[in-house]
Motif scaffolding. Sequence first.
Motif, mmCIF file in Angstrom:
data_model
loop_
_atom_site.group_PDB
_atom_site.id
_atom_site.type_symbol
_atom_site.label_atom_id
_atom_site.label_comp_id
_atom_site.label_asym_id
_atom_site.label_seq_id
_atom_site.Cartn_x
_atom_site.Cartn_y
_atom_site.Cartn_z
ATOM 1 N N ALA A 131 -16.349 21.731 -28.662
ATOM 2 C CA ALA A 131 -15.649 23.015 -28.735
ATOM 3 C C ALA A 131 -14.631 23.163 -27.612
ATOM 4 C CB ALA A 131 -16.661 24.169 -28.666
ATOM 5 N N ILE A 132 -14.822 22.445 -26.523
ATOM 6 C CA ILE A 132 -13.862 22.473 -25.426
ATOM 7 C C ILE A 132 -12.766 21.431 -25.623
ATOM 8 C CG2 ILE A 132 -13.570 22.029 -22.957
ATOM 9 C CD1 ILE A 132 -16.386 23.154 -22.526
ATOM 10 N N VAL A 133 -13.164 20.221 -25.990
ATOM 11 C CA VAL A 133 -12.238 19.090 -25.975
ATOM 12 C C VAL A 133 -11.239 19.149 -27.131
ATOM 13 C CG1 VAL A 133 -12.066 16.584 -26.217
ATOM 14 C CG2 VAL A 133 -13.813 17.581 -24.736
ATOM 15 N N LEU B 35 -5.790 19.626 -29.282
ATOM 16 C CA LEU B 35 -4.912 20.217 -30.289
ATOM 17 C C LEU B 35 -3.843 21.087 -29.632
ATOM 18 C CD1 LEU B 35 -4.306 20.651 -33.299
ATOM 19 C CD2 LEU B 35 -5.890 22.592 -33.248
ATOM 20 N N GLY B 36 -4.241 21.840 -28.611
ATOM 21 C CA GLY B 36 -3.267 22.660 -27.889
ATOM 22 C C GLY B 36 -2.232 21.822 -27.165
ATOM 23 N N GLN B 37 -2.663 20.676 -26.648
ATOM 24 C CA GLN B 37 -1.716 19.781 -25.993
ATOM 25 C C GLN B 37 -0.628 19.335 -26.955
ATOM 26 O OE1 GLN B 37 -4.030 16.593 -24.411
ATOM 27 N NE2 GLN B 37 -5.057 17.844 -22.889
ATOM 28 N N ILE C 183 -9.596 25.439 -21.728
ATOM 29 C CA ILE C 183 -8.753 24.919 -22.805
ATOM 30 C C ILE C 183 -7.267 25.123 -22.528
ATOM 31 C CG2 ILE C 183 -8.140 25.273 -25.235
ATOM 32 C CD1 ILE C 183 -11.081 25.863 -25.764
ATOM 33 N N LEU C 184 -6.870 26.201 -21.842
ATOM 34 C CA LEU C 184 -5.478 26.633 -21.831
ATOM 35 C C LEU C 184 -4.457 25.666 -21.228
ATOM 36 C CD1 LEU C 184 -5.709 30.476 -21.196
ATOM 37 C CD2 LEU C 184 -5.182 29.239 -23.298
ATOM 38 N N ALA D 111 -2.429 12.658 -26.261
ATOM 39 C CA ALA D 111 -3.674 13.159 -26.842
ATOM 40 C C ALA D 111 -4.865 12.315 -26.405
ATOM 41 C CB ALA D 111 -3.564 13.186 -28.367
ATOM 42 N N VAL D 112 -4.688 10.987 -26.364
ATOM 43 C CA VAL D 112 -5.782 10.110 -25.930
ATOM 44 C C VAL D 112 -6.145 10.380 -24.478
ATOM 45 C CG1 VAL D 112 -6.409 7.703 -25.470
ATOM 46 C CG2 VAL D 112 -5.277 8.306 -27.612
#
Length: 283
Positions: A92-94, A99-101, A159-160, A209-210
């Motif tokens: 839920a964190i990662v 996705l936000g990145q 997350i932000l 993303a990786v």
Amino acid sequence: GGRAMKRKNLGRAVLVLFLLLPALAVWWPLWFMGTGALMPLDELRAALGPVLQGAEGSAFWPLLPSWPTLQPLAELLLDTPQFFTMFWNTCAIVFPQVLGQVLVGAPAAWAFSRLRFRGRRALFTLYIVLMLMPFQVTMVSGYLVADAMGIMDTFWAIILPFPVFIMAKGFDAVPIALLEAASIDGAGPLRTFFHIGVPLGVPGILSAAVLGFLEAWNAIEQPMTFLKTKALWPLSLYLPQIAAEKLGLAMVASLVMLAPAVLIFRFGQKYLELGIQASGLKE
């Protein structure tokens, strides 16, 4: 000719030996965890007792377990519900963070890479400086901002933040002539970004993303700072809580936590290499 061949073979043997030593250093922790996950508890205590429990004698590590067992794995999967809770907390964190990145970082990277506006270089330099700062430097300011926004002790506090640098350097590889041709055909900035920038910038996007996944999956300081409720903790904070007498459980949990990171890295290794290569190219 024979002497030259011997020198060549000797040089090749020295090179192989030189490369084998760091390879063994990398693979040893994986072998350590893999064999430890299959060892019975009494063998683990005998091997690591002098280090972890202050027992007499010297620590040692057998190449293979004497009596392999799946008991620690069964205990982890059947008798440790908090492991699954923290596993899903980690997801839920990662995944929203990665996705936000992509959703936020990619347009920002495109703007830094291909749009020309006043203060662009200064703003990008400031971003790089902030990116290079370790979390310990920005921890207090991040804590104050999260507290002011009312997101302390929630996943949103972790997350932000979003990275941009690698994606921006990936977009630098998009030819200017192609963008000029799109502009002549009447394509606006958004259409150019989605139809040209995103398809050609896939290596940079996926490499970011990786790296973002690996960093978020193994993060310790951020969850420890922003999450006070243990029910919200990710796996990275769960592993140190395993008691020393549960060595087998610790080995299996470490192996299970390592598996997604290894799979993601294996899948994205090609894109990661392309993204790093692109980040080293000058504009």
